[in-house]
Design a protein around this motif. Structure first.
Motif, PDB file in Angstrom:
ATOM      1  N   VAL A   1       6.407  -4.615 -25.044  1.00 11.93           N
ATOM      2  CA  VAL A   1       6.976  -4.180 -23.878  1.00 11.93           C
ATOM      3  C   VAL A   1       5.628  -4.200 -22.792  1.00 11.93           C
ATOM      4  N   GLU A   2       4.604  -3.725 -23.274  1.00 14.34           N
ATOM      5  CA  GLU A   2       3.467  -3.605 -22.514  1.00 14.34           C
ATOM      6  C   GLU A   2       2.967  -4.982 -21.842  1.00 14.34           C
ATOM      7  N   LEU A   3       3.044  -6.335 -22.652  1.00 17.53           N
ATOM      8  CA  LEU A   3       2.903  -7.481 -22.035  1.00 17.53           C
ATOM      9  C   LEU A   3       3.806  -8.043 -20.866  1.00 17.53           C
ATOM     10  N   ALA A   4       5.148  -7.688 -21.286  1.00 22.62           N
ATOM     11  CA  ALA A   4       6.299  -7.913 -20.477  1.00 22.62           C
ATOM     12  C   ALA A   4       6.259  -7.186 -19.080  1.00 22.62           C
ATOM     13  N   ALA A   5       5.325  -5.806 -19.366  1.00 20.21           N
ATOM     14  CA  ALA A   5       5.379  -4.989 -18.149  1.00 20.21           C
ATOM     15  C   ALA A   5       4.078  -5.798 -17.150  1.00 20.21           C
ATOM     16  N   LEU A   6       3.077  -6.156 -17.815  1.00 21.81           N
ATOM     17  CA  LEU A   6       2.227  -6.770 -17.013  1.00 21.81           C
ATOM     18  C   LEU A   6       2.564  -8.107 -16.269  1.00 21.81           C
ATOM     19  N   LEU A   7       3.235  -8.814 -17.260  1.00 20.44           N
ATOM     20  CA  LEU A   7       3.835 -10.026 -16.432  1.00 20.44           C
ATOM     21  C   LEU A   7       4.676  -9.787 -15.369  1.00 20.44           C
ATOM     22  N   SER A   8       5.506  -8.732 -15.738  1.00 19.43           N
ATOM     23  CA  SER A   8       6.480  -8.610 -14.241  1.00 19.43           C
ATOM     24  C   SER A   8       5.794  -8.060 -13.291  1.00 19.43           C
ATOM     25  N   LEU A   9       4.644  -7.304 -13.414  1.00 19.81           N
ATOM     26  CA  LEU A   9       3.949  -6.765 -12.170  1.00 19.81           C
ATOM     27  C   LEU A   9       3.282  -8.073 -11.339  1.00 19.81           C
ATOM     28  N   THR A  10       2.715  -8.855 -12.205  1.00 23.68           N
ATOM     29  CA  THR A  10       1.807  -9.986 -11.857  1.00 23.68           C
ATOM     30  C   THR A  10       2.948 -10.930 -11.010  1.00 23.68           C
ATOM     31  N   LYS A  11       4.005 -11.103 -11.460  1.00 21.80           N
ATOM     32  CA  LYS A  11       5.075 -12.053 -10.747  1.00 21.80           C
ATOM     33  C   LYS A  11       5.850 -11.418  -9.589  1.00 21.80           C
ATOM     34  N   ILE A  12       6.140 -10.235  -9.724  1.00 20.00           N
ATOM     35  CA  ILE A  12       6.662  -9.420  -8.790  1.00 20.00           C
ATOM     36  C   ILE A  12       5.777  -9.034  -7.567  1.00 20.00           C
ATOM     37  N   TYR A  13       4.608  -8.608  -7.951  1.00 17.25           N
ATOM     38  CA  TYR A  13       3.487  -8.265  -6.920  1.00 17.25           C
ATOM     39  C   TYR A  13       2.260  -9.214  -7.116  1.00 17.25           C
TER      40      TYR A  13
ATOM     41  N   SER B   1       0.875  -1.135  -0.045  1.00 18.29           N
ATOM     42  CA  SER B   1      -0.138  -0.108   0.037  1.00 18.29           C
ATOM     43  C   SER B   1       0.877   1.221  -0.095  1.00 18.29           C
ATOM     44  N   LYS B   2       2.141   1.078   0.473  1.00 17.55           N
ATOM     45  CA  LYS B   2       3.035   2.428   0.332  1.00 17.55           C
ATOM     46  C   LYS B   2       3.642   2.682  -0.889  1.00 17.55           C
ATOM     47  N   LEU B   3       3.364   1.864  -1.866  1.00 16.15           N
ATOM     48  CA  LEU B   3       3.811   2.148  -3.261  1.00 16.15           C
ATOM     49  C   LEU B   3       2.756   2.393  -4.412  1.00 16.15           C
ATOM     50  N   LEU B   4       3.062   3.195  -5.182  1.00 14.57           N
ATOM     51  CA  LEU B   4       2.003   3.690  -6.401  1.00 14.57           C
ATOM     52  C   LEU B   4       3.061   3.569  -7.502  1.00 14.57           C
ATOM     53  N   LEU B   5       2.379   2.680  -8.173  1.00 15.24           N
ATOM     54  CA  LEU B   5       3.052   2.465  -9.785  1.00 15.24           C
ATOM     55  C   LEU B   5       3.396   3.630 -10.582  1.00 15.24           C
ATOM     56  N   ASN B   6       4.547   4.008 -10.905  1.00 12.74           N
ATOM     57  CA  ASN B   6       4.637   5.147 -11.855  1.00 12.74           C
ATOM     58  C   ASN B   6       5.763   4.674 -12.755  1.00 12.74           C
ATOM     59  N   VAL B   7       6.153   5.515 -13.592  1.00 10.40           N
ATOM     60  CA  VAL B   7       6.936   5.233 -14.800  1.00 10.40           C
ATOM     61  C   VAL B   7       8.443   4.581 -14.246  1.00 10.40           C
ATOM     62  N   ASP B   8       8.962   5.205 -13.214  1.00 13.87           N
ATOM     63  CA  ASP B   8      10.125   4.561 -12.495  1.00 13.87           C
ATOM     64  C   ASP B   8      10.310   3.477 -11.748  1.00 13.87           C
ATOM     65  N   LEU B   9       9.185   3.188 -11.057  1.00 11.87           N
ATOM     66  CA  LEU B   9       8.969   1.960 -10.538  1.00 11.87           C
ATOM     67  C   LEU B   9       8.582   0.637 -11.631  1.00 11.87           C
ATOM     68  N   LEU B  10       7.894   0.878 -12.630  1.00  9.20           N
ATOM     69  CA  LEU B  10       7.411   0.130 -13.596  1.00  9.20           C
ATOM     70  C   LEU B  10       8.702  -0.180 -14.362  1.00  9.20           C
ATOM     71  N   ASP B  11       9.630   0.780 -14.700  1.00 11.70           N
ATOM     72  CA  ASP B  11      10.780   0.309 -15.140  1.00 11.70           C
ATOM     73  C   ASP B  11      11.776  -0.568 -14.240  1.00 11.70           C
ATOM     74  N   ILE B  12      11.707  -0.193 -13.044  1.00 13.88           N
ATOM     75  CA  ILE B  12      12.611  -1.108 -12.090  1.00 13.88           C
ATOM     76  C   ILE B  12      11.980  -2.421 -12.163  1.00 13.88           C
ATOM     77  N   THR B  13      10.550  -2.513 -11.984  1.00 11.08           N
ATOM     78  CA  THR B  13       9.972  -3.751 -12.027  1.00 11.08           C
ATOM     79  C   THR B  13      10.270  -4.777 -13.366  1.00 11.08           C
ATOM     80  N   ILE B  14      10.066  -4.229 -14.413  1.00  8.35           N
ATOM     81  CA  ILE B  14      10.556  -4.943 -15.605  1.00  8.35           C
ATOM     82  C   ILE B  14      12.077  -5.438 -15.624  1.00  8.35           C
TER      83      ILE B  14
END
Length: 130
Positions: free
Chosen positions: A115-127, A81-94
């Motif tokens: 890259v959009e699919l990779a972003a979604l996959l990275s988010l679902t795996k990491i969070y 809850s302390k995190l909000l996804l933004n461009v920098d966090l999305l880049d780090i997550t990917i």
């Protein structure tokens, strides 16, 4: 609902207008652009356009999750809850997701994906939401 979001992301990734505006297409192209930027060799306009596009992608994921939560539906990913996804966090997550799969056989296929699919996959795996 999750299938609809995934279908939407995949269909958006194939639109030529989005590719032209973001300057990236595949995960590999996105990663290459990031390397060029780190080395000071990337086109500033292309970097700015890509960051703007990725910021919009992050916002879209946030809005989807907010709507899903409001409707008591399953979210795509569950960040602390302390995190909000933004461009920098999305880049780090990917990048973190890519590094964690560095020796995996599926990495080559992942880098060929939008890259959009990779972003979604990275988010679902990491969070994950479990």
């Amino acid at each position: 609902m999750k299938r609809i979001a995934l279908a939407l992301v995949c269909s958006l990734a194939s639109l030529p207008a989005i590719s032209a505006s973001s300057g990236t297409n595949t995960l590999q192209e996105y990663l290459d652009l990031q390397k060029e930027d780190a080395n000071g060799q990337a086109d500033k306009g292309l970097i700015d356009a890509t960051k703007t596009y990725m910021n919009g992608l992050a916002n879209g994921f946030n809005y989807y999750n907010a709507m899903a939560k409001f409707q008591n539906q399953t979210q795509l990913f569950c960040m602390p809850s302390k995190l909000l996804l933004n461009v920098d966090l999305l880049d780090i997550t990917i990048k973190s997701y890519v590094q964690s799969n560095e020796n995996g056989e599926g990495l080559k296929r992942l880098k060929e994906q939008p890259v959009e699919l990779a972003a979604l996959l990275s988010l679902t795996k990491i969070y994950p939401c479990n």
